[in-house]
Design an enzyme around this catalytic site. Structure first.
Site, PDB file in Angstrom:
ATOM      1  N   HIS A 199       1.134  -1.456   0.155  1.00  0.00           N
ATOM      2  CA  HIS A 199       0.073  -0.127   0.134  1.00  0.00           C
ATOM      3  C   HIS A 199       0.909   1.295  -0.034  1.00  0.00           C
ATOM      4  O   HIS A 199       0.654   2.546  -0.854  1.00  0.00           O
ATOM      5  CB  HIS A 199      -0.740  -0.238   1.462  1.00  0.00           C
ATOM      6  CG  HIS A 199      -2.038   0.882   1.197  1.00  0.00           C
ATOM      7  ND1 HIS A 199      -1.865   2.079   2.266  1.00  0.00           N
ATOM      8  CD2 HIS A 199      -2.522   1.435   0.072  1.00  0.00           C
ATOM      9  CE1 HIS A 199      -3.360   2.773   1.829  1.00  0.00           C
ATOM     10  NE2 HIS A 199      -3.119   2.127   0.600  1.00  0.00           N
ATOM     11  N   HIS A 203       0.758   3.988  -3.337  1.00  0.00           N
ATOM     12  CA  HIS A 203       1.314   4.916  -3.126  1.00  0.00           C
ATOM     13  C   HIS A 203       2.459   5.541  -3.549  1.00  0.00           C
ATOM     14  O   HIS A 203       2.081   7.181  -4.429  1.00  0.00           O
ATOM     15  CB  HIS A 203       0.891   5.743  -1.425  1.00  0.00           C
ATOM     16  CG  HIS A 203      -0.796   5.596  -2.039  1.00  0.00           C
ATOM     17  ND1 HIS A 203      -1.854   6.550  -2.962  1.00  0.00           N
ATOM     18  CD2 HIS A 203      -1.419   4.870  -1.383  1.00  0.00           C
ATOM     19  CE1 HIS A 203      -3.030   5.907  -2.359  1.00  0.00           C
ATOM     20  NE2 HIS A 203      -3.176   5.209  -1.502  1.00  0.00           N
ATOM     21  N   HIS A 229      -8.338  -0.071  -4.680  1.00  0.00           N
ATOM     22  CA  HIS A 229      -8.880  -0.131  -3.856  1.00  0.00           C
ATOM     23  C   HIS A 229     -10.023  -1.076  -3.760  1.00  0.00           C
ATOM     24  O   HIS A 229      -9.870  -1.732  -2.059  1.00  0.00           O
ATOM     25  CB  HIS A 229      -8.956   1.206  -3.041  1.00  0.00           C
ATOM     26  CG  HIS A 229      -7.756   1.546  -2.871  1.00  0.00           C
ATOM     27  ND1 HIS A 229      -6.596   2.921  -3.794  1.00  0.00           N
ATOM     28  CD2 HIS A 229      -6.951   1.674  -1.739  1.00  0.00           C
ATOM     29  CE1 HIS A 229      -5.759   3.082  -3.579  1.00  0.00           C
ATOM     30  NE2 HIS A 229      -5.804   2.564  -1.667  1.00  0.00           N
ATOM     31  N   GLU A 335     -11.011  10.766  -4.614  1.00  0.00           N
ATOM     32  CA  GLU A 335      -9.900  10.362  -3.929  1.00  0.00           C
ATOM     33  C   GLU A 335      -9.289  11.648  -3.118  1.00  0.00           C
ATOM     34  O   GLU A 335      -9.021  11.139  -1.717  1.00  0.00           O
ATOM     35  CB  GLU A 335      -8.312  10.371  -5.160  1.00  0.00           C
ATOM     36  CG  GLU A 335      -7.031   9.861  -3.677  1.00  0.00           C
ATOM     37  CD  GLU A 335      -5.983   9.405  -4.958  1.00  0.00           C
ATOM     38  OE1 GLU A 335      -6.131   9.417  -5.877  1.00  0.00           O
ATOM     39  OE2 GLU A 335      -4.960   8.899  -4.131  1.00  0.00           O
ATOM     40  N   HIS A 350     -12.052  11.256  -0.397  1.00  0.00           N
ATOM     41  CA  HIS A 350     -11.725  10.468   0.810  1.00  0.00           C
ATOM     42  C   HIS A 350     -10.324  10.476   1.689  1.00  0.00           C
ATOM     43  O   HIS A 350     -10.185  10.089   2.791  1.00  0.00           O
ATOM     44  CB  HIS A 350     -11.033   9.337  -0.901  1.00  0.00           C
ATOM     45  CG  HIS A 350      -9.152   8.281  -0.092  1.00  0.00           C
ATOM     46  ND1 HIS A 350      -8.193   8.819  -0.612  1.00  0.00           N
ATOM     47  CD2 HIS A 350      -9.289   7.472   0.534  1.00  0.00           C
ATOM     48  CE1 HIS A 350      -7.453   7.757   0.140  1.00  0.00           C
ATOM     49  NE2 HIS A 350      -8.430   7.094   0.394  1.00  0.00           N
ATOM     50  N   HIS A 354      -9.606   9.648   5.864  1.00  0.00           N
ATOM     51  CA  HIS A 354      -8.544   9.171   6.499  1.00  0.00           C
ATOM     52  C   HIS A 354      -8.070   9.799   8.121  1.00  0.00           C
ATOM     53  O   HIS A 354      -7.540  10.084   9.120  1.00  0.00           O
ATOM     54  CB  HIS A 354      -6.871   9.001   5.542  1.00  0.00           C
ATOM     55  CG  HIS A 354      -7.651   7.895   4.948  1.00  0.00           C
ATOM     56  ND1 HIS A 354      -6.969   6.513   5.231  1.00  0.00           N
ATOM     57  CD2 HIS A 354      -8.130   7.342   3.800  1.00  0.00           C
ATOM     58  CE1 HIS A 354      -6.976   5.492   4.576  1.00  0.00           C
ATOM     59  NE2 HIS A 354      -7.297   6.078   3.864  1.00  0.00           N
ATOM     60  N   HIS A 390     -12.888   2.884   2.516  1.00  0.00           N
ATOM     61  CA  HIS A 390     -13.201   2.112   1.371  1.00  0.00           C
ATOM     62  C   HIS A 390     -14.076   1.751   0.770  1.00  0.00           C
ATOM     63  O   HIS A 390     -14.695   1.784  -0.469  1.00  0.00           O
ATOM     64  CB  HIS A 390     -12.448   1.544   1.242  1.00  0.00           C
ATOM     65  CG  HIS A 390     -10.740   2.741   0.476  1.00  0.00           C
ATOM     66  ND1 HIS A 390     -10.505   3.244  -0.122  1.00  0.00           N
ATOM     67  CD2 HIS A 390      -9.930   2.766   1.705  1.00  0.00           C
ATOM     68  CE1 HIS A 390      -9.517   4.203  -0.267  1.00  0.00           C
ATOM     69  NE2 HIS A 390      -9.091   4.307   0.945  1.00  0.00           N
TER      70      HIS A 390
HETATM   71 CU   LIG Z   1      -4.839   3.664  -0.942  1.00  0.00          CU
END
Ligand SMILES: [Cu+2]
Length: 647
Positions: A199, A203, A229, A335, A350, A354, A390
């Site tokens: 992961h 990114h 995802h 995103e 998104h 987080h 997600h």
């Molecule tokens: Cu991710």
């Protein structure tokens, strides 16, 4: 002729990175890269033993944006406030005229920036520069082992070192043996080293801050964000099913208490940064800089755009969404990445969720707690909340996909091609269509660099889920008179929920796991094709793939869901399609590893023109699988058995 050239190009692409720049002096460059990062997450002893930063080769103007993130914090790509500094660092490293200048600038930056942020930006530059072709970013575990190993275990290692023990070997994850309650049942998977490293590295290959002006244009980056995802969620649910648990819930009501808690017990040893515990039953709170209402507003605007079939760009122009590029456009504003067509309007839902989730237990910083694992790309996938969150994000993408027409038989068909049979054969089994999973151990050297292990060699033992190697076997008839170039997609779908009810075709659509996608040539008549599980286009398999430029890829050991002792049934689909037709748009491109399906390309044209997840990406207008499939699609039910500890 063109199609043949295209096909040969594809084969090369499937094997190794192409067109990423000439590979020169790779070993010497790799050594330089190691030198630059030798003090990352280590005691700050630069040359001469001083803790002070060295004189800089960068101008004051260049350094204006640099050095803002506190040295004791962790870097969060999700937190937009870090972006100006991260973007500037990447820009400075990308614009260096040659490799030596790149290393000089990188070394300078490393003295002025937060370690974690610097390493991320440095890795982005290594992946994207032409003159670093063949040079690998360091596997993230080697720089930040304390983001992967619980603090308890690090304390145990320190005690062993301080007591003068030799040949120290400590079990990194004894807590995953506790599988008596739901909170612990899935830790073997959630805290898998390769999963979390994947992961992180994903990114760095596709950072939300990347723009074409930095040097490489990325086709379908947004779509890949959606697909990779979605696959993480589908795989998580398959693991829940293996442990007799229902699929994870969709976290869509921001006022509802979050049922599951999570304690990572991770501490960055050098800075003392301790990821916050999230007890069960907490509710999201507004942050001083971001409210839940803001998230709700962004959600309404996004859903409005999807339901209308168009979005507005910054100039107020309508941008149609119900087409091939729609998923890419939507993903970029969900995103969101800097490629969003209208960030002020569609926001950053998104990413900011987080951030808000990572501060759930101390939203206004009253208690001075550090943020939770959801804040950090290298740790967020440990938390069950990652998957519920997600799943909500994915529901936006599904809403869009449902606006598109279902594939017709004409769309699905590959003329003259019939898949007669498909099966799998485990290397340790005599009977086909039965595969075995098990726990095993591997020993990993703990990189030196903690204050306590400069002198001593320390190994950590890691228990992890794995499976026997296996091969796919397909019998395919080509009824045409000439060779056909085929692309074969392999998916695994669950058959029954944990309460015994059957998965419907619609449910299977988002629950399928991509196991592999590969190319082959079908000669006229019968073809018997075998393909090895370790050659998967979704995984990174250290034994085979360590020569690739990127450590990006789903860990090979988690290719299959664990399943259970009794044996669980899964349905394996093979979808065979026309490679020439699909790849008619291919041009020059560059990729950086073995996991093309999940990690995509670094730049250039995508080597595969069908939608990611095809043909399961759209709704299915059929009551059962027999009504839906065409002769080029075949399936078989297989059994996966968990065997406990491997002999
Ligand atoms: Cu991710």
């Amino acid at each position: 002729m063109r199609s043949l050239i295209v096909f040969c190009g594809l084969l090369a692409l499937a094997i190794a990175a192409e067109n990423c720049g000439e590979k020169t002096d790779v070993e010497a460059k790799q050594a330089k890269v190691k030198e630059v990062i030798q003090y990352i997450n280590r005691p700050h002893i630069h040359s001469g033993g001083s803790c002070d930063a060295e004189a800089s080769h960068l101008t004051a103007a260049s350094l204006k944006e640099i050095g803002h993130l506190d040295t004791n914090s962790v870097f969060s790509l999700f937190d937009e406030r870090t972006w100006p500094e991260a973007k500037e660092a990447v820009r400075l490293m990308m614009k260096a005229a040659n490799f030596d200048e790149f290393i000089t600038i990188a070394t300078d930056l490393s003295h002025h920036m937060n370690d974690d942020m610097f390493l991320f930006c440095f890795n982005v530059a290594i992946v994207h520069r032409d003159d670093t072709s063949g040079v690998r970013p360091e596997f993230h575990f080697n720089s930040f082992p304390d983001k992967y190993i619980r603090h308890d275990q690090i304390v145990e290692i320190r005690h062993a070192v301080e007591c003068g023990q030799d040949n120290i070997k400590v079990l990194a994850n004894p807590h995953v043996f506790n599988d008596t309650d739901d909170a612990h049942k899935l830790l073997y998977w959630l805290e898998d080293l390769g999963l979390n490293a994947h992961h992180y590295h994903w990114h760095t290959v596709h950072p939300a801050i990347w723009t074409e002006e930095l040097g490489r244009g990325k086709e379908r980056r947004g779509e890949l964000f959606y697909w990779m995802h979605q696959q993480m969620i589908a795989r998580y649910d398959a693991e829940r099913l293996s442990n007799d648990m229902a699929p994870t819930s969709v976290f869509e009501n921001f006022d509802e208490p979050i049922e599951e808690g999570y304690a990572s017990d991770l501490t960055v040893e050098h800075t003392g940064y301790r990821y916050m515990f999230r007890p069960e039953g907490l509710t999201l709170h507004d942050l001083p800089e971001l409210t839940k209402n803001q998230l709700r507003l962004w959600r309404i605007r996004i859903l409005n755009a999807i339901n209308k079939g168009y979005a507005y760009d910054k100039e107020g122009h309508k941008v149609p969404l119900n087409n091939k590029d729609g998923i890419n456009i939507i993903s970029n504003f969900v995103e969101s990445s800097v490629d969003s067509i209208n960030r002020p309007f569609y926001g950053n839902i998104h990413n900011y969720a987080h951030v808000i989730a990572s501060r759930i237990a101390d939203p206004d910083g009253k208690y001075g707690e550090d943020n939770g694992v959801m804040y950090d790309v290298s740790t967020s996938a440990r938390d069950p909340l990652f998957y519920s969150w997600h799943k909500f994000i994915n529901s936006l993408f599904i809403e869009h996909k449902d606006m598109l027409p279902a594939y017709t038989h004409d769309d699905l068909e590959f003329k003259d091609v019939v898949v007669d049979t498909i099966s799998v054969k485990g290397k340790e089994e005599t009977i086909p269509n039965i595969l075995k999973t098990f726990y095993r151990y591997r020993t990993i050297p703990l990189p030196t660099g903690f204050t306590f292990n400069h002198e001593k060699k320390v190994d950590v033992e890691h228990r992890y889920l794995d499976h026997e190697e296996f091969e796919y076997r397909l019998d395919i008839t080509n009824n045409a008179a000439a060779d056909k170039h085929a692309i074969i997609r392999l998916y695994l779908a669950p058959l029954h929920h944990n309460d015994g009810t059957e998965y419907t075709l619609t449910e299977k659509r988002t629950a399928v796991i991509e196991l592999d996608t590969f190319l082959t040539t079908l000669k006229p008549g019968s073809n018997h094709i075998t393909h090895d599980s370790t050659d998967s286009a979704v995984t990174y398999f250290h034994e085979k793939d360590q020569h690739h430029d990127c450590p990006c890829g789903w860990p090979q050991n988690l290719l299959l869901p664990k399943s259970n002792y009794q044996g669980m049934e899964w349905r394996l689909f093979a979808v065979v399609d026309d490679a020439d037709e699909e790849h008619s748009e291919i041009g020059e491109n560059c990729n950086c590893g073995s996991a093309l399906s999940y990690c995509g390309i670094v730049s250039g044209k995508y080597p595969n023109s069908k939608a990611m997840g095809y043909p399961f990406d759209r709704h299915i207008d059929a009551h059962n699988v027999e009504d839906w499939v065409t002769p080029n699609i075949q399936h078989v039910d297989i059994t996966i058995k968990f065997a406990g500890k491997h002999a």
